[in-house]
Design an enzyme around this catalytic site. Structure first.
Site, mmCIF file in Angstrom:
data_model
loop_
_atom_site.group_PDB
_atom_site.id
_atom_site.type_symbol
_atom_site.label_atom_id
_atom_site.label_comp_id
_atom_site.label_asym_id
_atom_site.label_seq_id
_atom_site.Cartn_x
_atom_site.Cartn_y
_atom_site.Cartn_z
ATOM 1 N N CYS A 1 0.830 -1.202 0.000
ATOM 2 C CA CYS A 1 0.000 0.000 0.000
ATOM 3 C C CYS A 1 0.863 1.250 0.000
ATOM 4 C CB CYS A 1 -0.915 -0.023 1.231
ATOM 5 S SG CYS A 1 -2.021 1.401 1.362
ATOM 6 N N SER B 1 0.516 3.813 1.799
ATOM 7 C CA SER B 1 0.743 4.342 3.144
ATOM 8 C C SER B 1 2.102 3.923 3.688
ATOM 9 C CB SER B 1 -0.368 3.885 4.087
ATOM 10 O OG SER B 1 -1.605 4.448 3.710
ATOM 11 N N HIS C 1 4.603 6.271 2.484
ATOM 12 C CA HIS C 1 4.649 7.484 3.304
ATOM 13 C C HIS C 1 5.523 7.273 4.540
ATOM 14 C CE1 HIS C 1 1.756 9.627 0.940
ATOM 15 N NE2 HIS C 1 0.766 8.793 1.193
ATOM 16 N N HIS D 1 0.628 -3.280 6.441
ATOM 17 C CA HIS D 1 -0.589 -3.174 7.257
ATOM 18 C C HIS D 1 -1.812 -3.758 6.537
ATOM 19 C CE1 HIS D 1 -0.694 0.323 4.601
ATOM 20 N NE2 HIS D 1 -2.000 0.317 4.758
ATOM 21 N N CYS E 1 -7.172 -3.071 3.996
ATOM 22 C CA CYS E 1 -7.009 -1.625 3.854
ATOM 23 C C CYS E 1 -7.671 -1.117 2.584
ATOM 24 C CB CYS E 1 -5.530 -1.241 3.873
ATOM 25 S SG CYS E 1 -5.241 0.518 3.576
#
Length: 374
Positions: free
Chosen positions: A40, A42, A45, A64, A172
């Site tokens: 993902c 994220s 990031h 995650h 997610c």
């Protein structure tokens, strides 16, 4: 026990795939052998420090969005047993805090532990480097590991005949995108919807809008491959930029503007959000799902629209969804052929290929890359 994991040792340095020490689960915890993990944005990031302060700093284990098989349960976990198949919800749901009790488990108080990545109940670590350093966990999960120990609040039990390689996506990206349209955006039959950014989250916002009965779904993304995939997921129109989409408003929306504008870019920024605000018509809902950097302290939104046209700016975490209700429900929709998970997975990787997978994501080549474990 020893296992292998992808460790972020320094910002903007390749994920280090290495052996780690993993402690057994304590009270309220579960040891899971991973089957699959989505790559993902994220975690990107976290990799570049863009959301520093919201997730653990280096040293940490990423990931995650995962699924796997229970190996061992800690004291007090009486609803799971070894051999159970599970999906992780990247937002835990304790079921007891004010947000959970109020029906907003996506804002569970256990989110407070995200910043350090320790175990939720006692604030200690189960994952360690071979030389003894503690390792934080992305979203309390660390799915970039062959085995992980997590709190039971993050675990959803599923049927053993449900495919685990697709199950990970529901931790997610699928629920976040789908819920951004259906729950936060409240898309209804006949609505005009614009989705800005058509990767893993945006593709599922498109699917959610289609399922909710939108008459027009405009997919906005500079990458041609993603625009083409968006049509497969239910988009009716595609545009390479917000400016291009705005110029087509009279033709596409009968000059009304969009009822929902859903922001699902890889990285949000205030200037682009301000531009997207112009896409919305009267009483439009502007849904902000993509993450903005923690250093960004202002956004450029034409505030006069909020009064004179009653436009609404709405944040969306995990699509305003509930892990225990929506993850099983969406998996059932997949099994019934109503939700497309298969075409979300552009390419699969081994754990050792994690850096290759993220290079492909940065290049716009994947809707979702997935790590498959043995």
């Amino acid at each position: 026990m020893r296992t292998r994991a992808a460790v972020l040792r320094e910002y903007n340095q390749p994920w280090s795939v290495e052996e780690i020490e993993l402690d057994p689960p304590k009270r309220g915890e579960v040891l899971v052998k991973m089957a699959a993990s989505g790559l993902c944005h994220s975690d990107e990031h976290a990799y570049d420090g863009h959301i520093a302060g919201l997730v653990p700093p280096p040293m940490m284990i990423g990931g995650h969005e995962g699924s796997g098989v229970v190996q061992e349960v800690g004291e007090g976990v009486d609803w799971l047993e070894p051999g159970d198949h599970v999906i992780f919800g990247f937002i835990p749901a304790c079921g007891r805090c004010p947000s959970c009790a109020d029906g907003h488990s996506n804002l569970c108080d256990l989110l407070a532990t995200f910043t350090v990545g320790t175990q939720a109940l006692d604030g200690t670590y189960r994952h360690h480097t071979l030389d003894g350093d503690d390792l934080g966990l992305m979203c309390l999960l660390g799915t970039f590991s062959e085995h992980t120990v997590v709190n039971e609040a993050s675990v959803i039990k599923i049927d053993k005949d449900w495919p685990l390689d697709k199950a990970c996506l529901l931790g997610c990206g699928v629920v976040t995108g789908w819920g951004s349209a259906v729950y936060t955006g409240e898309v209804g039959p006949g609505d005009y919807v614009a989705v800005v950014g058509c990767g893993g989250i945006g593709s599922n916002a498109i699917q959610g809008a289609k399922m909710a009965g939108a008459r027009v779904i405009a997919a906005i993304d500079p990458v041609e491959f993603k625009r083409e995939k968006a049509m497969e997921f239910g988009a009716t129109h595609t545009f390479a930029s917000i400016e291009e989409a705005q110029a087509a408003i009279p033709e596409v929306t009968w000059e009304r503007g969009y009822d929902q504008v859903i922001m699902t870019m890889g990285t949000g920024d205030g200037e682009t959000l301000g531009q997207a605000f112009h896409l919305g018509g009267k009483r439009a809902k502007i849904v902000v799902t993509n993450l903005h950097g923690t250093a960004e302290t202002s956004i450029e939104v034409p505030a006069i629209f909020m009064t004179m046209m009653e436009k609404q700016l709405r944040g969306s975490l995990f699509g305003s969804a509930n892990i225990r209700k929506d993850i099983p429900q969406l998996f059932e929709l997949y099994l019934q052929g109503q939700l497309n998970l298969d075409d979300l997975v552009t390419k699969t990787y081994t754990l050792d290929q994690i850096n290759e997978g993220y290079e492909a994501m940065r290049a716009g080549e994947n809707i979702r890359g997935v790590i498959l474990y043995d």
